[in-house]
Design a protein around this motif. Structure first.
Motif, PDB file in Angstrom:
ATOM      1  N   THR A   1       0.832  -1.298  -0.077  1.00  0.00           N
ATOM      2  CA  THR A   1       0.026  -0.112   0.030  1.00  0.00           C
ATOM      3  C   THR A   1       0.931   1.214  -0.173  1.00  0.00           C
ATOM      4  O   THR A   1       0.622   2.202  -0.819  1.00  0.00           O
ATOM      5  CB  THR A   1      -1.081  -0.354   1.147  1.00  0.00           C
ATOM      6  OG1 THR A   1      -1.428  -1.375   1.158  1.00  0.00           O
ATOM      7  CG2 THR A   1      -2.141   1.098   1.085  1.00  0.00           C
ATOM      8  N   ILE A   2       1.793   1.142   0.951  1.00  0.00           N
ATOM      9  CA  ILE A   2       2.875   2.431   0.853  1.00  0.00           C
ATOM     10  C   ILE A   2       3.511   2.769  -0.404  1.00  0.00           C
ATOM     11  O   ILE A   2       3.652   3.594  -0.924  1.00  0.00           O
ATOM     12  CB  ILE A   2       3.936   1.968   1.966  1.00  0.00           C
ATOM     13  CG1 ILE A   2       3.247   2.068   3.307  1.00  0.00           C
ATOM     14  CG2 ILE A   2       4.855   3.200   2.004  1.00  0.00           C
ATOM     15  CD1 ILE A   2       2.257   3.377   3.756  1.00  0.00           C
ATOM     16  N   VAL A   3       4.043   1.500  -1.094  1.00  0.00           N
ATOM     17  CA  VAL A   3       4.606   1.589  -2.522  1.00  0.00           C
ATOM     18  C   VAL A   3       3.453   2.149  -3.436  1.00  0.00           C
ATOM     19  O   VAL A   3       4.121   3.102  -4.392  1.00  0.00           O
ATOM     20  CB  VAL A   3       4.950   0.203  -2.931  1.00  0.00           C
ATOM     21  CG1 VAL A   3       5.406   0.357  -4.352  1.00  0.00           C
ATOM     22  CG2 VAL A   3       6.159  -0.188  -1.943  1.00  0.00           C
ATOM     23  N   TYR A   4       2.413   1.665  -3.362  1.00  0.00           N
ATOM     24  CA  TYR A   4       1.550   2.584  -4.137  1.00  0.00           C
ATOM     25  C   TYR A   4       1.235   3.968  -4.079  1.00  0.00           C
ATOM     26  O   TYR A   4       1.201   4.526  -5.076  1.00  0.00           O
ATOM     27  CB  TYR A   4      -0.130   1.688  -3.922  1.00  0.00           C
ATOM     28  CG  TYR A   4      -1.267   2.451  -4.580  1.00  0.00           C
ATOM     29  CD1 TYR A   4      -1.718   2.678  -5.708  1.00  0.00           C
ATOM     30  CD2 TYR A   4      -1.814   3.351  -3.842  1.00  0.00           C
ATOM     31  CE1 TYR A   4      -2.575   3.399  -6.321  1.00  0.00           C
ATOM     32  CE2 TYR A   4      -2.902   4.190  -3.954  1.00  0.00           C
ATOM     33  CZ  TYR A   4      -3.300   4.074  -5.387  1.00  0.00           C
ATOM     34  OH  TYR A   4      -4.115   4.952  -5.731  1.00  0.00           O
ATOM     35  N   PHE A   5       1.225   4.150  -2.651  1.00  0.00           N
ATOM     36  CA  PHE A   5       1.007   5.694  -2.433  1.00  0.00           C
ATOM     37  C   PHE A   5       2.221   6.502  -2.835  1.00  0.00           C
ATOM     38  O   PHE A   5       2.031   7.530  -3.298  1.00  0.00           O
ATOM     39  CB  PHE A   5       0.458   5.955  -0.897  1.00  0.00           C
ATOM     40  CG  PHE A   5      -0.919   5.718  -0.644  1.00  0.00           C
ATOM     41  CD1 PHE A   5      -1.553   6.903  -0.825  1.00  0.00           C
ATOM     42  CD2 PHE A   5      -1.286   4.672   0.018  1.00  0.00           C
ATOM     43  CE1 PHE A   5      -3.171   6.768  -0.701  1.00  0.00           C
ATOM     44  CE2 PHE A   5      -2.599   4.606   0.421  1.00  0.00           C
ATOM     45  CZ  PHE A   5      -3.563   5.461   0.223  1.00  0.00           C
ATOM     46  N   ALA A   6       3.240   5.898  -2.771  1.00  0.00           N
ATOM     47  CA  ALA A   6       4.585   6.543  -3.410  1.00  0.00           C
ATOM     48  C   ALA A   6       4.643   6.817  -4.416  1.00  0.00           C
ATOM     49  O   ALA A   6       4.991   7.986  -4.981  1.00  0.00           O
ATOM     50  CB  ALA A   6       5.864   5.576  -2.843  1.00  0.00           C
TER      51      ALA A   6
ATOM     52  N   PHE B   1       2.901   8.290  11.386  1.00  0.00           N
ATOM     53  CA  PHE B   1       3.703   8.579  10.095  1.00  0.00           C
ATOM     54  C   PHE B   1       2.998   8.182   9.074  1.00  0.00           C
ATOM     55  O   PHE B   1       2.568   8.500   8.044  1.00  0.00           O
ATOM     56  CB  PHE B   1       5.218   8.385  10.294  1.00  0.00           C
ATOM     57  CG  PHE B   1       5.883   8.779   8.907  1.00  0.00           C
ATOM     58  CD1 PHE B   1       6.169   9.931   8.544  1.00  0.00           C
ATOM     59  CD2 PHE B   1       6.354   7.646   8.021  1.00  0.00           C
ATOM     60  CE1 PHE B   1       6.554  10.287   7.200  1.00  0.00           C
ATOM     61  CE2 PHE B   1       6.884   7.791   6.828  1.00  0.00           C
ATOM     62  CZ  PHE B   1       7.038   9.063   6.556  1.00  0.00           C
ATOM     63  N   LEU B   2       2.815   6.907   9.226  1.00  0.00           N
ATOM     64  CA  LEU B   2       2.241   6.041   8.093  1.00  0.00           C
ATOM     65  C   LEU B   2       1.103   6.381   7.811  1.00  0.00           C
ATOM     66  O   LEU B   2       0.310   6.609   6.601  1.00  0.00           O
ATOM     67  CB  LEU B   2       2.271   4.475   8.402  1.00  0.00           C
ATOM     68  CG  LEU B   2       4.002   3.897   8.367  1.00  0.00           C
ATOM     69  CD1 LEU B   2       3.909   2.352   8.689  1.00  0.00           C
ATOM     70  CD2 LEU B   2       4.404   4.085   6.960  1.00  0.00           C
ATOM     71  N   LEU B   3       0.236   6.735   8.968  1.00  0.00           N
ATOM     72  CA  LEU B   3      -1.327   7.030   8.761  1.00  0.00           C
ATOM     73  C   LEU B   3      -1.379   8.375   7.857  1.00  0.00           C
ATOM     74  O   LEU B   3      -2.154   8.685   7.196  1.00  0.00           O
ATOM     75  CB  LEU B   3      -2.004   7.289  10.113  1.00  0.00           C
ATOM     76  CG  LEU B   3      -3.392   6.884  10.318  1.00  0.00           C
ATOM     77  CD1 LEU B   3      -3.828   5.795   9.591  1.00  0.00           C
ATOM     78  CD2 LEU B   3      -3.944   7.228  11.713  1.00  0.00           C
ATOM     79  N   TRP B   4      -0.480   9.297   8.476  1.00  0.00           N
ATOM     80  CA  TRP B   4      -0.669  10.570   7.488  1.00  0.00           C
ATOM     81  C   TRP B   4      -0.333  10.474   6.056  1.00  0.00           C
ATOM     82  O   TRP B   4      -0.990  11.322   5.456  1.00  0.00           O
ATOM     83  CB  TRP B   4       0.390  11.678   8.534  1.00  0.00           C
ATOM     84  CG  TRP B   4      -0.349  12.123   9.545  1.00  0.00           C
ATOM     85  CD1 TRP B   4      -0.236  12.215  11.042  1.00  0.00           C
ATOM     86  CD2 TRP B   4      -1.491  13.538   9.209  1.00  0.00           C
ATOM     87  NE1 TRP B   4      -1.170  13.111  11.653  1.00  0.00           N
ATOM     88  CE2 TRP B   4      -1.662  13.900  10.681  1.00  0.00           C
ATOM     89  CE3 TRP B   4      -2.079  13.892   8.113  1.00  0.00           C
ATOM     90  CZ2 TRP B   4      -2.944  14.605  10.913  1.00  0.00           C
ATOM     91  CZ3 TRP B   4      -2.908  14.977   8.381  1.00  0.00           C
ATOM     92  CH2 TRP B   4      -3.175  15.320   9.738  1.00  0.00           C
TER      93      TRP B   4
END
Lengths: 325, 321
Positions: A46-51, B134-137
């Motif tokens: 998910t973080i990679v997607y957002f990045a 941090f991840l939530l933001w």
């Protein structure tokens, strides 16, 4: 950052007591991270997607300040400062776009906002559960249709070969061009938007209405309050928080006049009254590849939008209501 | 009725009111006088008809012969029943292909949406992990400010996603709103359930699969339907990012049939063309109407589920948001 939450007693029975020195804390943080590795692994995609798809494009914003050359790429194109913003603010088109966007939004707010509230108040008076359900089921169906389909249904009535014009022609009258007439464009947009969404909009008010304590009404009745006074002094104050929240949110979205809908009804004959920022950015950027100016206009909209939504949230919080974050 | 009114005259009043309120019990408001109630019902019926009739009319036109439309277009029941218009659209390859693309995007897209959203939401519901805030933001910020259309376009162009079916899926893998909705749901599940599973020796994966997900069916259904309807109705990703019209999804093709058809006819003020060809069975109006119905039917089929879960979902979002 997360140091505080490390110490949150979160159900981990072996968690040692806090404040055992800095070194210890660092080691503990390391252990905690290592222990949570599976969780991080879950979040990673998910973080990679957002990045990639929401943060990487931020870099592209710089072309609003550059003389963008496709061959050179974003990086090597020369900086030009605020030139594109200057030409945006001085262009004839811009005030018109801004005006159209704000006016359409404001009309929609002014005429459209009370409709779901009134509708919910009326529905609330209905005692036949079946009738109530039936009306609700019908009225929020259009919410699930795309604007393409809904516009198609509307065109069936008002289009050049639609029902109204067929009737006019059959009775020997002249055709009326609803779709290309600048005088009726905004009315058309506001009315169709109301038609499509009023049923859906009422859901949240109905939920709020059902949460009002019935004893308040009993008390009011004993005090001799009539129906309208009960609505005025109990019902409306009861749903006031949700009205305020939704109103602030709509006001924050004043630069979003609804691309989907406007795009369906827009044509060159009504650009003067109906061309909004979003439709202009689409034409300028994607159809004409004028990336810099289109990015500048889009950035303007984004920044104002962000300021508005943060302001709205602050207001809601100041009023003592539940805010968005 | 504990409170005793001061005056005797009022006390009979109160007794009456109490009697009345007893008879209506759970009702929050008094019953209206009959005339007021009639007006309320009338307004609601009109609201229902305003929503319903245009759709019924489109349905009737789609099954009627063309010449009937010109005689009396205000129909709510097909006249001279014919399925020619439907035959026509089911022979239109472009439409069927677009339908296939949209079905693919909806099914595959929604599945991927749920996988990415659920894993992310589960991870973010663990408030004890370092860096959690941090991840939530990181997820919340895109709800406030986006880079805009053009930077997105350039990015997709650079990574070669333009003009591919995947551009309808990949750039929208996770919607922040849905992620937060799901995260709040996971968060509200009592920690003790997980712990007891862990004590029984379940791995993290096992906990997620056998404890959390079964408990989260309502939120998964809600969010899944949000995504699915989004994909089904998605119009602008194709408009922005797919210029090759053989890869258009349904909504884009619908637009070219339903609306640009109108655009073509707009210049012609004379109705002679209509009258000349009115002996034909199928007319653009039939085809447009049939196309609209074709696009509505799948929504109509899932509507009972939509209704059930969306209403719950909108409450979920407002109560726990």
């Amino acid at each position: 950052m997360g140091a505080k939450s490390v110490y949150a007693p979160h159900g981990n029975p072996e968690m040692p007591l806090p404040n055992k020195g800095r070194q210890h804390r660092n080691r503990r943080l390391g252990t905690q991270i290592w222990k949570s590795r599976f969780i991080y692994l879950l979040i990673l995609p998910t973080i990679v997607y957002f990045a990639i798809f929401t943060y990487a494009p931020f870099y592209g914003i710089t072309i609003a300040f550059k003389d963008f050359k496709i061959i050179a790429g974003i990086m090597d194109s020369p900086w030009v400062g605020f030139e594109h913003f200057k030409s945006m603010f001085t262009s004839e088109k811009f005030p018109e776009l801004l005006r159209n966007t704000v006016i359409i939004s404001l009309y929609r707010l002014l005429f459209g906002f009370p409709v779901p509230i009134l509708f919910a108040l009326l529905l609330n008076e209905v005692r036949h559960v079946f009738f109530k359900r039936f009306i609700q089921t019908i009225t929020y169906f259009p919410h699930f249709l795309s604007w393409v389909v809904f516009a198609g249904i509307i065109y069936n009535f008002i289009g050049p070969s639609g029902i109204i014009n067929l009737v006019l022609v059959n009775t020997g009258l002249d055709k009326f061009n609803f779709t290309t007439n600048p005088d009726v464009f905004r009315t058309l947009v506001v009315i169709t938007a109301i038609m499509k969404e009023f049923g859906w909009g009422a859901i949240i008010y109905l939920a709020a209405l059902s949460g009002i304590d019935g004893q308040l009404y009993e008390a009011a009745k004993i005090d001799g309050a009539g129906k309208l006074r009960q609505i005025w002094h109990i019902t409306l104050p009861g749903i006031r928080p949700i009205i305020a929240l939704l109103f602030c949110l709509q006001l924050a979205g004043i630069l979003d006049a609804g691309f989907d809908q406007i795009f369906m009804f827009l044509n060159p004959a009504v650009y003067d009254v109906g061309d909004i920022i979003d439709t202009y950015v689409y034409r300028l950027g994607i159809l004409q590849s004028q990336f810099e100016l289109a990015t500048a206009v889009g950035l303007f909209k984004g920044v104002i939008g962000m300021i508005l939504i943060i302001t709205a949230n602050t207001i809601i919080r100041r009023m003592g209501e539940k805010s968005l974050w | 009725m504990v409170e005793q009114p001061a005056h005797a005259a009022q006390s009979t009043h109160a007794a009456q009111a109490a009697k009345q309120s007893k008879s209506i019990k759970s009702r929050s408001l008094d019953a209206n006088p009959w005339w007021a109630q009639s007006i309320i019902y009338l307004i609601l019926i009109v609201a229902g008809l305003i929503t319903l009739l245009p759709m019924v009319n489109v349905w009737a036109i789609s099954f009627s012969e063309a010449h009937e439309i010109y005689k009396n277009p205000m129909m709510i029941w097909p006249k001279s029943f014919t399925i020619e218009a439907y035959k026509y659209i089911f022979n239109t390859e472009v439409l069927l292909k677009a339908f296939g693309i949209t079905v693919f995007v909806t099914v595959v897209g929604t599945f991927l949406n749920l996988v990415f959203t659920a894993t992310g939401a589960y991870g973010l519901s663990k408030t004890q992990i370092p860096g959690h805030r941090f991840l939530l933001w990181l997820v919340i910020i895109p709800m406030l400010f986006g880079a805009g259309l053009i930077p997105m376009y350039i990015l997709l162009k650079n990574i070669g996603l333009l003009d591919s079916v995947w551009v309808l899926i990949i750039p929208q893998l996770v919607a922040p709103f849905n992620l937060i909705l799901m995260r709040n749901f996971f968060w509200s599940i009592p920690e003790s359930l997980e712990e007891s599973a862990r004590i029984d020796g379940a791995s993290d994966m096992r906990v997620l699969w056998s404890v959390i997900l079964p408990l989260s069916k309502p939120v998964i259904a809600t969010v899944g339907l949000f995504y699915a309807v989004g994909h089904w109705n998605d119009f602008f990703s194709a408009l922005y990012f797919i210029s090759d019209n053989s890869k258009w999804p349904l909504q884009m093709v619908l637009r070219s049939i339903i609306i640009d058809f109108n655009m073509l006819n707009m210049g012609t003020q004379n109705t002679s063309t209509l009258n000349d060809s009115s002996h034909l069975v199928v007319q653009p109006e039939n085809i447009k109407a049939a196309t609209i119905i074709f696009a509505i039917v799948p929504i109509l089929l899932v509507y009972p589920f939509l209704q059930k879960y969306f209403v719950k979902g909108i409450m979920l979002g407002s109560v726990k948001g």
